[in-house]
Design an enzyme around this catalytic site. Structure first.
Site, PDB file in Angstrom:
ATOM      1  N   GLY A 114       0.824  -1.200   0.000  1.00 21.26           N
ATOM      2  CA  GLY A 114       0.000   0.000   0.000  1.00 21.26           C
ATOM      3  C   GLY A 114       0.858   1.250   0.000  1.00 21.26           C
ATOM      4  O   GLY A 114       2.083   1.177   0.052  1.00 21.26           O
ATOM      5  N   GLY A 121       2.923   0.353  -5.779  1.00 21.85           N
ATOM      6  CA  GLY A 121       1.808   0.584  -4.867  1.00 21.85           C
ATOM      7  C   GLY A 121       0.461   0.277  -5.482  1.00 21.85           C
ATOM      8  O   GLY A 121       0.362  -0.431  -6.481  1.00 21.85           O
ATOM      9  N   CYS A 162      -4.293  -5.470  -7.547  1.00 25.44           N
ATOM     10  CA  CYS A 162      -4.228  -4.014  -7.778  1.00 25.44           C
ATOM     11  C   CYS A 162      -4.569  -3.531  -9.180  1.00 25.44           C
ATOM     12  O   CYS A 162      -5.052  -2.413  -9.327  1.00 25.44           O
ATOM     13  CB  CYS A 162      -2.906  -3.457  -7.291  1.00 25.44           C
ATOM     14  SG  CYS A 162      -1.478  -4.365  -7.892  1.00 25.44           S
ATOM     15  N   LEU A 200       4.024  -4.364 -10.361  1.00 27.58           N
ATOM     16  CA  LEU A 200       3.697  -3.500 -11.479  1.00 27.58           C
ATOM     17  C   LEU A 200       4.180  -2.086 -11.200  1.00 27.58           C
ATOM     18  O   LEU A 200       3.587  -1.381 -10.394  1.00 27.58           O
ATOM     19  CB  LEU A 200       2.177  -3.524 -11.708  1.00 27.58           C
ATOM     20  CG  LEU A 200       1.635  -4.942 -11.921  1.00 27.58           C
ATOM     21  CD1 LEU A 200       0.545  -5.270 -10.928  1.00 27.58           C
ATOM     22  CD2 LEU A 200       1.134  -5.133 -13.332  1.00 27.58           C
ATOM     23  N   ASP A 243      32.761  38.048 -60.214  1.00 32.20           N
ATOM     24  CA  ASP A 243      32.889  39.380 -59.628  1.00 32.20           C
ATOM     25  C   ASP A 243      33.095  40.404 -60.750  1.00 32.20           C
ATOM     26  O   ASP A 243      33.407  40.023 -61.880  1.00 32.20           O
ATOM     27  CB  ASP A 243      33.999  39.425 -58.571  1.00 32.20           C
ATOM     28  CG  ASP A 243      35.351  39.026 -59.126  1.00 32.20           C
ATOM     29  OD1 ASP A 243      35.608  39.259 -60.318  1.00 32.20           O
ATOM     30  OD2 ASP A 243      36.155  38.463 -58.356  1.00 32.20           O
ATOM     31  N   THR A 262      39.851  31.282 -60.129  1.00 30.79           N
ATOM     32  CA  THR A 262      40.756  32.217 -60.806  1.00 30.79           C
ATOM     33  C   THR A 262      41.909  32.585 -59.889  1.00 30.79           C
ATOM     34  O   THR A 262      42.781  33.357 -60.253  1.00 30.79           O
ATOM     35  CB  THR A 262      40.021  33.503 -61.220  1.00 30.79           C
ATOM     36  OG1 THR A 262      39.513  34.131 -60.042  1.00 30.79           O
ATOM     37  CG2 THR A 262      38.885  33.203 -62.181  1.00 30.79           C
ATOM     38  N   THR A 263      41.889  32.065 -58.669  1.00 28.64           N
ATOM     39  CA  THR A 263      43.043  32.182 -57.775  1.00 28.64           C
ATOM     40  C   THR A 263      43.553  30.760 -57.563  1.00 28.64           C
ATOM     41  O   THR A 263      42.868  29.793 -57.929  1.00 28.64           O
ATOM     42  CB  THR A 263      42.653  32.793 -56.417  1.00 28.64           C
ATOM     43  OG1 THR A 263      41.645  31.984 -55.811  1.00 28.64           O
ATOM     44  CG2 THR A 263      42.127  34.214 -56.571  1.00 28.64           C
ATOM     45  N   LEU A 287      43.491  31.092 -66.141  1.00 32.71           N
ATOM     46  CA  LEU A 287      42.646  32.099 -65.477  1.00 32.71           C
ATOM     47  C   LEU A 287      43.374  32.789 -64.321  1.00 32.71           C
ATOM     48  O   LEU A 287      42.951  33.841 -63.848  1.00 32.71           O
ATOM     49  CB  LEU A 287      41.356  31.456 -64.943  1.00 32.71           C
ATOM     50  CG  LEU A 287      40.366  30.916 -65.969  1.00 32.71           C
ATOM     51  CD1 LEU A 287      39.204  30.244 -65.262  1.00 32.71           C
ATOM     52  CD2 LEU A 287      39.845  32.054 -66.855  1.00 32.71           C
ATOM     53  N   ASP A 306      47.536  30.421 -48.501  1.00 26.86           N
ATOM     54  CA  ASP A 306      46.320  29.761 -48.001  1.00 26.86           C
ATOM     55  C   ASP A 306      46.393  28.270 -48.331  1.00 26.86           C
ATOM     56  O   ASP A 306      46.160  27.406 -47.481  1.00 26.86           O
ATOM     57  CB  ASP A 306      45.084  30.412 -48.651  1.00 26.86           C
ATOM     58  CG  ASP A 306      43.777  29.931 -48.036  1.00 26.86           C
ATOM     59  OD1 ASP A 306      43.800  29.464 -46.869  1.00 26.86           O
ATOM     60  OD2 ASP A 306      42.730  30.015 -48.714  1.00 26.86           O
TER      61      ASP A 306
END
Ligand code: NAD
Ligand code: FE2
Length: 863
Positions: A205, A223, A256, A429, A493, A601-602, A640, A655
């Site tokens: 209980g 319970g 229960c 349960l 560009d 182009t770079t 280019l 880079d």
């Protein structure tokens, strides 16, 4: 000596000693249990199950005799469920050693027992719960000490005796099963707090549940219930009626999960009640309902023990109304009005064959009533819905907060599992947190194990992805001829357009309409992307051809992304991440409707093959990274790049060098990317100064174009590191070109990564700190000489510095025009921006913020 902690409940010394004895014997048994193997355990379980089955009838008789309520035949069934059904479920389950494995994820689960389990058992299922818990404890190699309900101690003791005898013969450790029958609360409290008790398993209980939970020990406490049942108008009424009668009469409803209040749709009220009566239920008059309510509950609301588990006949004579021995269930019509219903005593759990009935005008009302019933002591436990309308079932399941929701099945026999469904058989349960339990499970052996996860190191597989086509060397632009499209948009560009780039592209695209969008400037921001997307949306080209530096190509990548997936936001896509493979940002997985061709182009960014696009957002550089951004085709036409002035040649070339040197030591570096890094460095060192000094040297330009793309292929798969994080931060803050910003930090970052890290980067594939070796390896492979590893590395570093000088790179922020005051005032913000930059995620060492500040200082002063 007592082994309880001070300030915890005390009992008389003699009793304490006796209780300690139980616990200490259980501990000895638990130690012995731990030595047993699976086969031995299964033999014991088998023996206990057989003994329990054989004793089922005797135990049911004893339980009837001792508790004085329930139905003998049903108690026998409960004992069968607790043995036969449990055995059927447990027989092929592993509970010792490795019980589960997931080889793909390199994970094994190893089961260990808990030790000493204190088990409280209820008056409602006095012997079946003991059988169930004892067998589960044996399966999990736990010693168990029972504290049965005071009014069912003898039958519990007999159950244990039967099991112990059978277990003894099969090798069950001595004292693995014990009963402590003393009924007082002090004894329970003493045991709850006992250091030798490892786990409390309560079925009882609300008071027992609360007391067990308060003990502060690991526990599973389950319970009482108060199960509502909803019969929707789409239900099979005859089935529902029989189910409820089976279930509500089961052991006189002293269980229960039994049905307590049945909500019936208005439309089928008459039909359902008639059917209930036809099948043997008795509908009580209003006065009789009041009499019954007075009998069932004491004025303080507590359950009247006299009425518990009594037959309809007995209830009638106790309450003062007529009922017969043939009556199966008493039906008590209860108010439909929720407020009145909540105030009615019979809305609560009735552990007797009494079923409340509520008439309901709508599904919404029915759900409200069912919810209300659970709130009267049934939260977390059990409920049921009868309906063939799936939508009703779904709504019920979403709304009602019970651990078990039975669909078209009885609750009492159904919730125990195994009879009407495939739920785990149990007499425990779980009621979830709503009912004071840690679980909503049908508690079984898994809940009584400590399961250890043995997880083997796993390095996820790597990848090397490249765009489908790359054309290179002078004349590569001719490859545009193979493209078939009615409409192309050239993204570039203004300067490039001025150099006649658009015309050149047009000349190579016969029969294709070429529209030009030439608004992209360096470091493109959101506004230009938005304008570009608008053009793409209107023109609907099949082809985007980006001709320009990294800025143009990145802009074109973003334009395609937002054209194809307009719902995406830059904000979300640039969310920070720890591991790109687990990141939260959601890139679309769609087939491109527009092909993207990139013509650099770079000679630097590698953007023509990379999955990255760097944009300027709110004054900061934000990187979009996803393989869906990779162009479909790269045309690396060195001619280019001939027009690049020396500074741009140098900036973009450095880079590319930085890409190669960062990818080489990245935590994602692989033999595939290493090969590309070495080749890129090998090409850049001699050819960048040549292209710088002689802009028309096509051979040097070709080598640089190829090297930049090759470095791009490396970092597209291995990514970059802290050098880029720093370059992004200062580039955005002081407007320094990306390549030069890289150059300023490169010598410092090389030494930083070559030193012993203060903090390693966690990376399963990076099994040793190899960054210093990798630098040496590059120096050695490209023929810089050096006998020791340190020498080889030093030569590479010196060569890099020489190159930076040769192409006249500023060697400090100061030399790049940043004033001391400006630098100092922005230092904290720069360190922070670099730390938040996604590039650092693949650096071999984790840069601490103060180390980033240190690197920034070094970058400011230079050599
Ligand atoms: N997507 C990636 O993988 C990646 C990698 C590294 C860098 N980036 C980004 O790329 C950008 C830098 O790109 P970039 O170095 O190519 O420079 P860029 O595209 O920003 O161009 C710089 C300037 O050079 C001019 N220019 C370009 N090509 C020329 C040529 N052949 N002749 C004369 N002028 C020319 C442009 O008009 C522009 O004014 C940065 O935003 C950087 O963050 C992207
Ligand atoms: Fe870069």
């Amino acid at each position: 000596m007592s082994v309880i902690a001070a300030a915890e409940p005390v009992v008389q010394p003699a009793l304490a000693e006796r209780l300690d004895g139980y616990v200490s014997r259980a501990q000895t048994a638990a130690r012995a249990f731990r030595e047993l193997r699976q086969e031995e355990v299964d033999r014991i379980v088998w023996a206990m199950v057989v003994a329990g089955l054989r004793g089922a009838v005797e135990l049911a008789e004893l339980a009837m005799e001792e508790t004085g309520f329930g139905v003998f035949e049903d108690k026998v069934v409960k004992n069968y469920i607790a043995t036969e059904f449990l055995y059927d479920y447990l027989k092929d389950k592993r509970s010792v050693g490795v019980i589960d494995e997931d080889p793909e994820r390199g994970i094994e689960y190893v089961a260990e027992p808990i030790g000493v389990v204190l088990a409280l058992t209820p008056i409602t299922n006095p012997t079946s719960t003991v059988l169930f818990k004892a067998i589960v404890a044996a399966k999990t190699r736990n010693a168990i000490v029972f504290r049965p309900s005071a009014r069912a101690a003898r039958c519990a003791q007999r159950a244990v005796e039967i099991l112990q005898k059978a277990g003894d013969e099969a090798g069950l450790p001595r004292d693995a099963l014990q009963v402590i029958p003393d009924p007082t609360l002090d004894v329970s409290q003493y045991l709850f707090h006992h250091r030798g008790v490892d786990f409390i398993w309560t079925t009882g209980g609300p008071k027992a549940v609360a007391a067990a939970n308060e003990a502060g020990k690991p526990c599973v406490s389950v319970g009482p219930g108060n199960a509502p049942v909803y019969i929707h108008r789409s239900a099979d009424v005859r089935m529902a009626v029989v189910d409820m009668l089976i279930s509500k009469t089961f052991d006189s409803s002293v269980i229960c999960p039994a049905e307590q209040t049945c909500v019936i749709d208005d439309a089928i009220w008459d039909e359902t009640v008639e059917e209930l009566e036809r099948m043997g239920a008795r509908l009580l008059s209003g006065d009789d309902v009041e009499r019954l309510a007075k009998l069932a509950f004491a004025p303080d609301g507590s359950v009247e023990m006299r009425a518990l588990g009594q037959s309809c006949l007995n209830l009638g004579s106790l309450a003062g109304f007529e009922a017969t021995a043939d009556d199966k269930v008493l039906l008590a019509a209860l108010p439909s009005d929720p407020a009145e219903l909540a105030a009615h005593p019979l809305v609560r759990e009735k552990l007797m064959p009494v079923l409340g009935l509520v008439r309901s005008p709508s599904v919404e009302h029915a759900l409200e009533v069912c919810e209300l019933v659970t709130e009267q002591g049934g939260l977390g436990h059990t409920s049921a819905v009868y309906a063939t309308d799936d939508d009703v079932v779904r709504r019920f399941a979403e709304r009602i907060r019970t651990g078990r929701i039975l669909v078209n099945a009885p609750t009492a026999v159904g919730a125990l599992g195994g009879v009407y469904n495939s739920m785990t058989p149990t007499f425990s349960l779980g009621c979830g947190t709503w009912g004071g339990s840690v679980t909503t499970d049908n508690v079984n052996y898994r809940n009584l194990l400590n399961v250890k996860t043995v997880s083997r190191r796993q390095a996820p597989a790597q990848w090397f992805r490249v765009p489908s086509n790359t054309y290179f060397n002078p004349g590569a632009i001719d490859s545009l001829r193979q493209l078939k499209a009615a409409q192309a948009l050239l993204v570039t560009d203004p300067q490039a357009e001025g150099r006649g780039v658009a015309d050149e592209v047009r000349a190579h695209l016969d029969g294709t309409g070429v529209h030009v969008f030439s608004e992209v400037g360096p470091e493109p921001g959101e506004a230009v992307i938005r304008r570009g997307v608008k053009v793409v949306d209107e023109l609907r080209p099949e082809l985007l051809i980006a001709v320009g530096g990294g800025s143009v190509i990145d802009a074109a990548k973003a334009m395609r992304l937002f054209h194809e997936s307009p719902e995406l936001s830059l904000d979300e896509l640039t969310l920070p991440f720890l591991d790109a493979r687990k990141r939260v940002a959601n890139y679309p997985e769609i087939e491109h409707s527009v092909r993207l061709v990139a013509m650099p182009t770079t000679a630097g960014t590698g953007s023509e093959v990379s999955p990255a696009a760097v944009l300027t957002v709110g004054g900061r550089k934000a990187t979009l990274v996803d393989y869906s951004l990779v162009p479909d085709m790269a045309v690396v036409e060195p001619r280019l790049t001939l027009s690049m002035p020396p500074t741009l040649t140098a900036d973009s070339g450095v880079d590319a060098l930085t890409h190669a040197l960062e990818a080489a030591v990245s935590i994602f570096a692989s033999p595939y990317t290493d090969a590309f890094c070495v080749q890129a460095v090998y090409q850049i060192l001699p050819n960048l100064p040549r292209a710088f000094e002689h802009p028309d040297d096509l051979e040097a330009r070709t080598a640089m174009s190829n090297a930049a793309t090759i470095a791009g292929l490396a970092f597209s798969n291995a990514f970059v590191g802290v050098n880029h994080a720093l370059a992004h931060a200062v580039g955005a803050r002081f407007g320094i070109a990306h390549g030069r910003a890289n150059a300023i930090f490169l010598p410092h970052v090389l030494r930083y990564n070559a030193a012993l890290p203060s903090k390693f980067m966690p990376a399963p594939g990076y099994t040793a700190y190899v960054a210093p070796e990798k630098y040496a390896q590059i120096g050695w492979i490209i023929g810089l000489g050096g006998r020791t590893e340190a020498e080889q590395r030093e030569r590479l570093f010196a060569r890099v510095e020489q190159l930076l000088d040769d192409v006249r790179m500023p060697r400090s922020l100061e030399a790049a025009g940043v004033s001391r005051a400006e630098f100092e005032s922005s230092l904290p913000e720069l360190a922070r921006a670099a730390f938040e930059d996604a590039s650092i995620r693949t650096n071999p060492r984790i840069p601490l913020v103060r180390e980033l500040a240190q690197l920034l200082e070094e970058g400011f002063h230079g050599r």
